[in-house]
Design a protein around this motif. Structure first.
Motif, PDB file in Angstrom:
ATOM      1  N   LEU A 113      19.727  37.691  12.584  1.00 33.17           N
ATOM      2  CA  LEU A 113      19.165  37.221  11.325  1.00 33.17           C
ATOM      3  C   LEU A 113      20.168  37.400  10.202  1.00 33.17           C
ATOM      4  CD1 LEU A 113      16.739  36.322   9.498  1.00 33.17           C
ATOM      5  CD2 LEU A 113      16.160  38.752   9.320  1.00 33.17           C
ATOM      6  N   LEU A 114      20.353  36.347   9.410  1.00 33.72           N
ATOM      7  CA  LEU A 114      21.171  36.421   8.200  1.00 33.72           C
ATOM      8  C   LEU A 114      20.340  35.906   7.039  1.00 33.72           C
ATOM      9  CD1 LEU A 114      23.153  35.197  10.705  1.00 33.72           C
ATOM     10  CD2 LEU A 114      24.857  35.913   9.015  1.00 33.72           C
ATOM     11  N   VAL A 115      20.302  36.681   5.942  1.00 32.24           N
ATOM     12  CA  VAL A 115      19.511  36.307   4.774  1.00 32.24           C
ATOM     13  C   VAL A 115      20.379  36.358   3.521  1.00 32.24           C
ATOM     14  CG1 VAL A 115      17.387  37.192   5.807  1.00 32.24           C
ATOM     15  CG2 VAL A 115      18.710  38.659   4.290  1.00 32.24           C
ATOM     16  N   VAL A 116      19.994  35.557   2.525  1.00 35.57           N
ATOM     17  CA  VAL A 116      20.687  35.553   1.239  1.00 35.57           C
ATOM     18  C   VAL A 116      19.958  36.470   0.269  1.00 35.57           C
ATOM     19  CG1 VAL A 116      21.393  34.159  -0.737  1.00 35.57           C
ATOM     20  CG2 VAL A 116      21.531  33.214   1.559  1.00 35.57           C
ATOM     21  N   SER A 117      20.705  37.333  -0.384  1.00 31.74           N
ATOM     22  CA  SER A 117      20.174  38.168  -1.455  1.00 31.74           C
ATOM     23  C   SER A 117      20.983  37.861  -2.720  1.00 31.74           C
ATOM     24  CB  SER A 117      20.245  39.649  -1.068  1.00 31.74           C
ATOM     25  OG  SER A 117      19.649  40.464  -2.057  1.00 31.74           O
ATOM     26  N   ALA A 118      21.419  38.874  -3.444  1.00 32.83           N
ATOM     27  CA  ALA A 118      22.198  38.648  -4.665  1.00 32.83           C
ATOM     28  C   ALA A 118      23.071  39.860  -4.949  1.00 32.83           C
ATOM     29  CB  ALA A 118      21.280  38.378  -5.857  1.00 32.83           C
ATOM     30  N   ALA A 119      24.216  39.612  -5.564  1.00 30.60           N
ATOM     31  CA  ALA A 119      25.192  40.680  -5.818  1.00 30.60           C
ATOM     32  C   ALA A 119      24.613  41.879  -6.562  1.00 30.60           C
ATOM     33  CB  ALA A 119      26.389  40.105  -6.569  1.00 30.60           C
ATOM     34  N   PRO A 120      23.810  41.701  -7.625  1.00 35.09           N
ATOM     35  CA  PRO A 120      23.313  42.866  -8.365  1.00 35.09           C
ATOM     36  C   PRO A 120      22.392  43.779  -7.576  1.00 35.09           C
ATOM     37  CG  PRO A 120      23.203  40.903  -9.738  1.00 35.09           C
ATOM     38  CD  PRO A 120      23.488  40.443  -8.333  1.00 35.09           C
ATOM     39  N   VAL A 121      21.907  43.308  -6.425  1.00 33.66           N
ATOM     40  CA  VAL A 121      21.052  44.140  -5.593  1.00 33.66           C
ATOM     41  C   VAL A 121      21.872  45.163  -4.813  1.00 33.66           C
ATOM     42  CG1 VAL A 121      19.330  44.106  -3.733  1.00 33.66           C
ATOM     43  CG2 VAL A 121      19.363  42.279  -5.439  1.00 33.66           C
ATOM     44  N   GLY A 122      23.126  44.844  -4.579  1.00 37.22           N
ATOM     45  CA  GLY A 122      23.997  45.712  -3.808  1.00 37.22           C
ATOM     46  C   GLY A 122      24.808  46.657  -4.681  1.00 37.22           C
ATOM     47  N   PRO A 123      25.771  47.351  -4.072  1.00 36.28           N
ATOM     48  CA  PRO A 123      26.590  48.315  -4.814  1.00 36.28           C
ATOM     49  C   PRO A 123      27.534  47.640  -5.798  1.00 36.28           C
ATOM     50  CG  PRO A 123      27.432  48.039  -2.585  1.00 36.28           C
ATOM     51  CD  PRO A 123      26.138  47.287  -2.646  1.00 36.28           C
ATOM     52  N   GLU A 124      27.840  48.359  -6.851  1.00 39.13           N
ATOM     53  CA  GLU A 124      28.795  47.850  -7.841  1.00 39.13           C
ATOM     54  C   GLU A 124      30.188  47.827  -7.211  1.00 39.13           C
ATOM     55  OE1 GLU A 124      30.125  50.156 -11.591  1.00 39.13           O
ATOM     56  OE2 GLU A 124      28.428  48.922 -12.249  1.00 39.13           O
ATOM     57  N   PRO A 125      30.989  46.793  -7.528  1.00 41.73           N
ATOM     58  CA  PRO A 125      32.340  46.745  -6.951  1.00 41.73           C
ATOM     59  C   PRO A 125      33.179  47.940  -7.379  1.00 41.73           C
ATOM     60  CG  PRO A 125      31.851  44.750  -8.239  1.00 41.73           C
ATOM     61  CD  PRO A 125      30.705  45.662  -8.401  1.00 41.73           C
TER      62      PRO A 125
END
Length: 210
Positions: A101-113
């Motif tokens: 399974l591959l799903v699309v989320s969004a960058a702000p949901v993950g860790p800060e670069p």
């Protein structure tokens, strides 16, 4: 490969379908309204459903090698649909024993670069505040996916653009590319298809950006 695409009439979903067909994959496009799927040439198998229950969706995922999802809110008033609809997909996959399974989320949901500067941190904070309900939905969706028995990958792009596919972008497994502010929907699809057979992305959030 035999692929099923959810959210196939959305910006990313349409690109997944188009590029997968061009690559020679067998594609099932899950849609509520087939008229909104403008794929030309040799088309996909179209499976019409409103994702009301896992039982209704099981035939769409049965025997597939992978499931790719572009499901998500199209506006703030739609917040909550990503979790609800993805939960249905997960139920169908687990009932049918389909793993990938591959799903699309969004960058702000993950860790800060790593090494993010003041501008990037400020933009991230503003966007997260404006779209807090949408991102709360995506966080819960990610949590549902992580709790599942699937071999999952969460793809986290930044602000999306309507641009032709380039295949030139950066990916960071477990993080996000520094100063990655934009990505075309076509390249999100390209990245997801590339990750489908990549074992290094299983059980990971992957940041993708130009």
């Amino acid at each position: 490969m035999k692929l099923t695409v959810f959210g196939a009439t959305g910006g990313v979903g349409q690109e997944i379908v188009r590029q997968a067909l061009q690559a020679g994959h067998q594609v099932t496009a899950v849609v509520r309204d087939p008229a909104r799927l403008p794929v030309t040439g040799t088309g996909p198998e179209v499976f019409r459903t409103d994702l009301s229950s896992p039982e209704a969706v099981r035939p769409a995922v049965s025997g597939r090698d992978a499931v790719l999802s572009g499901l998500g809110a199209r506006s703030r008033k739609d917040a909550g649909v990503a979790t609800r609809l993805t939960r249905t997909v997960l139920g169908a996959m687990e009932a049918e024993g389909v793993r990938r399974l591959l799903v699309v989320s969004a960058a702000p949901v993950g860790p800060e670069p790593k090494g993010a500067g003041l501008l990037d941190r400020s933009v991230r904070a503003v966007v997260s505040a404006v779209l807090k309900d949408v991102y709360a939905d995506l966080r819960e969706m990610e949590a549902e996916v992580a709790r599942s028995r699937t071999d999952w990958t969460v793809v986290r792009p930044p602000r999306l653009q309507d641009k032709p596919v380039t295949g030139r972008y950066r990916t960071v497994v477990g993080g996000f590319p520094a100063k990655g502010r934009f990505l075309g929907r076509a390249d999100v699809a390209h990245a997801m298809l590339a990750m489908t057979g990549d074992a290094a992305t299983v059980g990971q959030g992957v940041g993708v950006a130009y």
